[in-house]
Design a protein around this motif. Structure first.
Motif, mmCIF file in Angstrom:
data_model
loop_
_atom_site.group_PDB
_atom_site.id
_atom_site.type_symbol
_atom_site.label_atom_id
_atom_site.label_comp_id
_atom_site.label_asym_id
_atom_site.label_seq_id
_atom_site.Cartn_x
_atom_site.Cartn_y
_atom_site.Cartn_z
ATOM 1 N N GLN A 46 -2.856 0.821 -4.124
ATOM 2 C CA GLN A 46 -2.173 -0.448 -4.355
ATOM 3 C C GLN A 46 -1.008 -0.217 -5.315
ATOM 4 O O GLN A 46 -1.220 0.235 -6.449
ATOM 5 C CB GLN A 46 -3.144 -1.458 -4.997
ATOM 6 C CG GLN A 46 -4.272 -1.890 -4.091
ATOM 7 C CD GLN A 46 -3.903 -3.056 -3.204
ATOM 8 O OE1 GLN A 46 -2.839 -3.659 -3.360
ATOM 9 N NE2 GLN A 46 -4.768 -3.379 -2.273
ATOM 10 N N CYS A 47 0.174 -0.564 -4.882
ATOM 11 C CA CYS A 47 1.336 -0.503 -5.772
ATOM 12 C C CYS A 47 1.200 -1.608 -6.824
ATOM 13 O O CYS A 47 0.926 -2.757 -6.485
ATOM 14 C CB CYS A 47 2.617 -0.689 -4.963
ATOM 15 S SG CYS A 47 4.093 -0.780 -6.006
ATOM 16 N N GLN A 48 1.407 -1.272 -8.077
ATOM 17 C CA GLN A 48 1.234 -2.224 -9.182
ATOM 18 C C GLN A 48 2.560 -2.825 -9.664
ATOM 19 O O GLN A 48 2.563 -3.632 -10.607
ATOM 20 C CB GLN A 48 0.545 -1.520 -10.365
ATOM 21 C CG GLN A 48 -0.817 -0.937 -10.018
ATOM 22 C CD GLN A 48 -1.825 -1.998 -9.639
ATOM 23 O OE1 GLN A 48 -2.013 -2.960 -10.374
ATOM 24 N NE2 GLN A 48 -2.448 -1.857 -8.488
ATOM 25 N N THR A 77 1.938 10.067 -7.463
ATOM 26 C CA THR A 77 2.687 10.657 -8.579
ATOM 27 C C THR A 77 3.627 9.626 -9.197
ATOM 28 O O THR A 77 4.345 9.937 -10.148
ATOM 29 C CB THR A 77 3.509 11.866 -8.107
ATOM 30 O OG1 THR A 77 4.325 11.468 -7.003
ATOM 31 C CG2 THR A 77 2.593 13.016 -7.683
ATOM 32 N N CYS A 78 3.624 8.416 -8.684
ATOM 33 C CA CYS A 78 4.468 7.333 -9.208
ATOM 34 C C CYS A 78 3.696 6.570 -10.280
ATOM 35 O O CYS A 78 2.497 6.316 -10.142
ATOM 36 C CB CYS A 78 4.843 6.383 -8.059
ATOM 37 S SG CYS A 78 5.787 4.925 -8.593
ATOM 38 N N ARG A 79 4.383 6.167 -11.349
ATOM 39 C CA ARG A 79 3.682 5.463 -12.430
ATOM 40 C C ARG A 79 3.254 4.062 -12.027
ATOM 41 O O ARG A 79 2.424 3.449 -12.712
ATOM 42 C CB ARG A 79 4.527 5.433 -13.701
ATOM 43 C CG ARG A 79 5.653 4.452 -13.748
ATOM 44 C CD ARG A 79 6.289 4.483 -15.138
ATOM 45 N NE ARG A 79 7.197 3.369 -15.348
ATOM 46 C CZ ARG A 79 6.798 2.161 -15.766
ATOM 47 N NH1 ARG A 79 5.541 1.917 -16.007
ATOM 48 N NH2 ARG A 79 7.681 1.199 -15.934
ATOM 49 N N LEU A 128 0.857 -1.185 0.000
ATOM 50 C CA LEU A 128 0.000 0.000 0.000
ATOM 51 C C LEU A 128 0.888 1.229 0.000
ATOM 52 O O LEU A 128 1.853 1.303 0.764
ATOM 53 C CB LEU A 128 -0.914 -0.013 1.224
ATOM 54 C CG LEU A 128 -1.855 -1.213 1.300
ATOM 55 C CD1 LEU A 128 -2.657 -1.172 2.601
ATOM 56 C CD2 LEU A 128 -2.794 -1.233 0.116
ATOM 57 N N CYS A 129 0.574 2.179 -0.848
ATOM 58 C CA CYS A 129 1.426 3.347 -1.017
ATOM 59 C C CYS A 129 0.572 4.547 -1.397
ATOM 60 O O CYS A 129 -0.341 4.427 -2.217
ATOM 61 C CB CYS A 129 2.449 3.047 -2.117
ATOM 62 S SG CYS A 129 3.491 4.460 -2.513
ATOM 63 N N GLU A 130 0.870 5.677 -0.807
ATOM 64 C CA GLU A 130 0.099 6.902 -1.072
ATOM 65 C C GLU A 130 0.726 7.789 -2.144
ATOM 66 O O GLU A 130 0.203 8.860 -2.431
ATOM 67 C CB GLU A 130 -0.034 7.726 0.219
ATOM 68 C CG GLU A 130 -0.829 7.036 1.297
ATOM 69 C CD GLU A 130 -0.993 7.890 2.537
ATOM 70 O OE1 GLU A 130 -0.277 8.912 2.663
ATOM 71 O OE2 GLU A 130 -1.837 7.547 3.375
ATOM 72 N N ASP A 143 13.361 4.857 1.719
ATOM 73 C CA ASP A 143 12.783 5.376 0.478
ATOM 74 C C ASP A 143 12.544 4.244 -0.500
ATOM 75 O O ASP A 143 13.300 3.271 -0.531
ATOM 76 C CB ASP A 143 13.748 6.356 -0.196
ATOM 77 C CG ASP A 143 13.681 7.745 0.394
ATOM 78 O OD1 ASP A 143 12.565 8.242 0.613
ATOM 79 O OD2 ASP A 143 14.746 8.318 0.650
ATOM 80 N N CYS A 144 11.529 4.413 -1.353
ATOM 81 C CA CYS A 144 11.271 3.454 -2.415
ATOM 82 C C CYS A 144 12.105 3.841 -3.640
ATOM 83 O O CYS A 144 11.862 4.868 -4.267
ATOM 84 C CB CYS A 144 9.791 3.446 -2.779
ATOM 85 S SG CYS A 144 9.431 2.296 -4.109
ATOM 86 N N LYS A 145 13.058 2.999 -3.988
ATOM 87 C CA LYS A 145 13.917 3.276 -5.141
ATOM 88 C C LYS A 145 13.227 2.908 -6.448
ATOM 89 O O LYS A 145 13.671 3.288 -7.526
ATOM 90 C CB LYS A 145 15.226 2.479 -5.008
ATOM 91 C CG LYS A 145 16.304 2.945 -5.950
ATOM 92 C CD LYS A 145 17.623 2.259 -5.693
ATOM 93 C CE LYS A 145 18.675 2.807 -6.636
ATOM 94 N NZ LYS A 145 19.974 2.129 -6.452
HETATM 95 S S1 SF4 Z 1 6.937 1.804 -6.752
HETATM 96 FE FE1 SF4 Z 1 7.246 2.619 -4.670
HETATM 97 S S2 SF4 Z 1 6.584 4.763 -4.779
HETATM 98 FE FE2 SF4 Z 1 5.792 3.721 -6.583
HETATM 99 S S3 SF4 Z 1 3.701 3.096 -6.004
HETATM 100 FE FE3 SF4 Z 1 5.079 1.364 -5.584
HETATM 101 S S4 SF4 Z 1 5.666 1.579 -3.436
HETATM 102 FE FE4 SF4 Z 1 4.838 3.555 -4.125
#
Ligand code: SF4
Length: 51
Positions: free
Chosen positions: A20-22, A11-13, A6-8, A44-46
């Motif tokens: 839900q992170c895809q 702005t991430c693709r 789970l991620c808020e 941090d999520c790289k």
């Molecule tokens: S890749 Fe990382 S920042 Fe992007 S949606 Fe998934 S958990 Fe979030």
């Protein structure tokens, strides 16, 4: 192993509805100035990629 990430960060693709992170997998790094992260704020999520 985390099944659901789970991620808020919408702005991430890789971000999807319901927070839900895809991504197939994610890579989390420490950006602590210490040897080891001491809190979530020092991680941090790289895998993040801007939309
Ligand atoms: S890749 Fe990382 S920042 Fe992007 S949606 Fe998934 S958990 Fe979030």
């Amino acid at each position: 192993m985390a099944k659901d990430v789970l991620c808020e960060v919408n702005t991430c693709r890789h971000w999807g509805d319901g927070n839900q992170c895809q991504a197939d997998k994610i890579y989390i790094i420490s950006h602590s100035s210490h040897e080891k992260a001491q809190s979530s704020a020092e991680t941090d999520c790289k895998t993040f990629e801007a939309k």
